[in-house]
Enzyme design. Sequence first.
Site, PDB file in Angstrom:
ATOM      1  N   SER A 145       0.258  -1.498   2.299  1.00 19.47           N
ATOM      2  CA  SER A 145       1.376  -0.673   3.237  1.00 19.47           C
ATOM      3  C   SER A 145       1.242  -0.023   4.328  1.00 19.47           C
ATOM      4  O   SER A 145      -0.426   0.034   4.128  1.00 19.47           O
ATOM      5  CB  SER A 145       1.599   0.603   2.111  1.00 19.47           C
ATOM      6  OG  SER A 145       2.199   2.323   2.475  1.00 19.47           O
ATOM      7  N   TYR A 159      -1.781   7.152  -2.879  1.00 22.94           N
ATOM      8  CA  TYR A 159      -0.735   6.063  -2.797  1.00 22.94           C
ATOM      9  C   TYR A 159      -1.458   5.404  -1.662  1.00 22.94           C
ATOM     10  O   TYR A 159      -1.868   4.072  -2.027  1.00 22.94           O
ATOM     11  CB  TYR A 159       0.740   6.432  -2.302  1.00 22.94           C
ATOM     12  CG  TYR A 159       1.468   5.371  -2.284  1.00 22.94           C
ATOM     13  CD1 TYR A 159       1.934   4.082  -3.062  1.00 22.94           C
ATOM     14  CD2 TYR A 159       1.961   4.681  -0.813  1.00 22.94           C
ATOM     15  CE1 TYR A 159       2.527   3.563  -2.530  1.00 22.94           C
ATOM     16  CE2 TYR A 159       2.481   3.511   0.314  1.00 22.94           C
ATOM     17  CZ  TYR A 159       3.156   2.950  -1.205  1.00 22.94           C
ATOM     18  OH  TYR A 159       4.134   2.221  -0.459  1.00 22.94           O
ATOM     19  N   LYS A 163      -3.644   1.606  -1.359  1.00 22.29           N
ATOM     20  CA  LYS A 163      -2.907   0.355  -0.508  1.00 22.29           C
ATOM     21  C   LYS A 163      -3.900  -0.056   0.351  1.00 22.29           C
ATOM     22  O   LYS A 163      -4.159  -1.612   0.531  1.00 22.29           O
ATOM     23  CB  LYS A 163      -1.969   0.873   0.310  1.00 22.29           C
ATOM     24  CG  LYS A 163      -0.565   1.719  -1.050  1.00 22.29           C
ATOM     25  CD  LYS A 163      -0.190  -0.359  -1.358  1.00 22.29           C
ATOM     26  CE  LYS A 163       0.958   0.268  -2.380  1.00 22.29           C
ATOM     27  NZ  LYS A 163       1.335  -1.506  -3.202  1.00 22.29           N
TER      28      LYS A 163
END
Length: 294
Positions: A145, A159, A163
């Site tokens: 991402s 998160y 990533k």
Amino acid sequence: MDLRPGQVAVVTGAASGIGLALAARFATEGLKVVLADVEEAALEKAAAGLRARGADVHARVTDVAVPEQVVALAESAYDTYGAVHVLCNNAGVASGAEGRMWEHDPNDWRWAFAVNVWGVFHGIQAFVPRMLGSGQPGHVVNTSSGDGGIAPLPTASVYAVTKAAVVTMTESLYAHLRAEHARVGASVLFPGPHMLRTGLWESHRNRPDRYAKRRPRRTPYRSLDQWEAAMRAAGHEVRFTPVEEVADLVVDGVRADRFWLLPASEHSDDRIRARARSMLERAAPSYLESFILD
């Protein structure tokens, strides 16, 4: 890699969103597709929808955080089709963490790493040796991402950290494959360049008990629709990238053996330059200032 009818693609997180778009795009190219997802009802619906469009589909419920289940997925794929040519380690979750990092529930980190990082590693270990052993061309696509893969969004730090790890893992995989003179390539995917309508915002629906929160949330989970409404109310433009465009990017990238599946974006390029400049100048990360002020 030349994608041809009759080849086999495996996609995790395939019951919806990017994963389902990838499976549909591969099926359009004539590939047989193996769908894996932790959500059984959604997986069955996705598989039925693709079959109705003429696709050759095999579906298996899989929690990528559990290595034995990913090994079983590989065995099932090879038992069914005899080969795997494309592997998309796409399954991912949002952690559900809130507040400052020192306030996070440790299980938010454990769950996000189990799926987003360990899930990718489990896929590599279960499939890549067989792909190499076949001697056939192949490709591995790992979903990262821009949040973390380029520079972190501190309000989603868990998160982002996972990533970022996926990028480094894929870079290392690429180097290892090249050192073996393998016919298997590797790519890291940055879906976008804009927001995507996926089930990531509602990841908590599939959160297993072993990673349950140890203390309740202070605020309710916010859906994508609620977030979008709040952003528009604050005067911010919200743009979305269709998941089908992400799937097109992947297919084109696999064919071209392109490592960085990073769509053109002035915003992303600015963030890359700002982060690289900060490192080269040994300067404070000014690219985070807008978040520090929040």
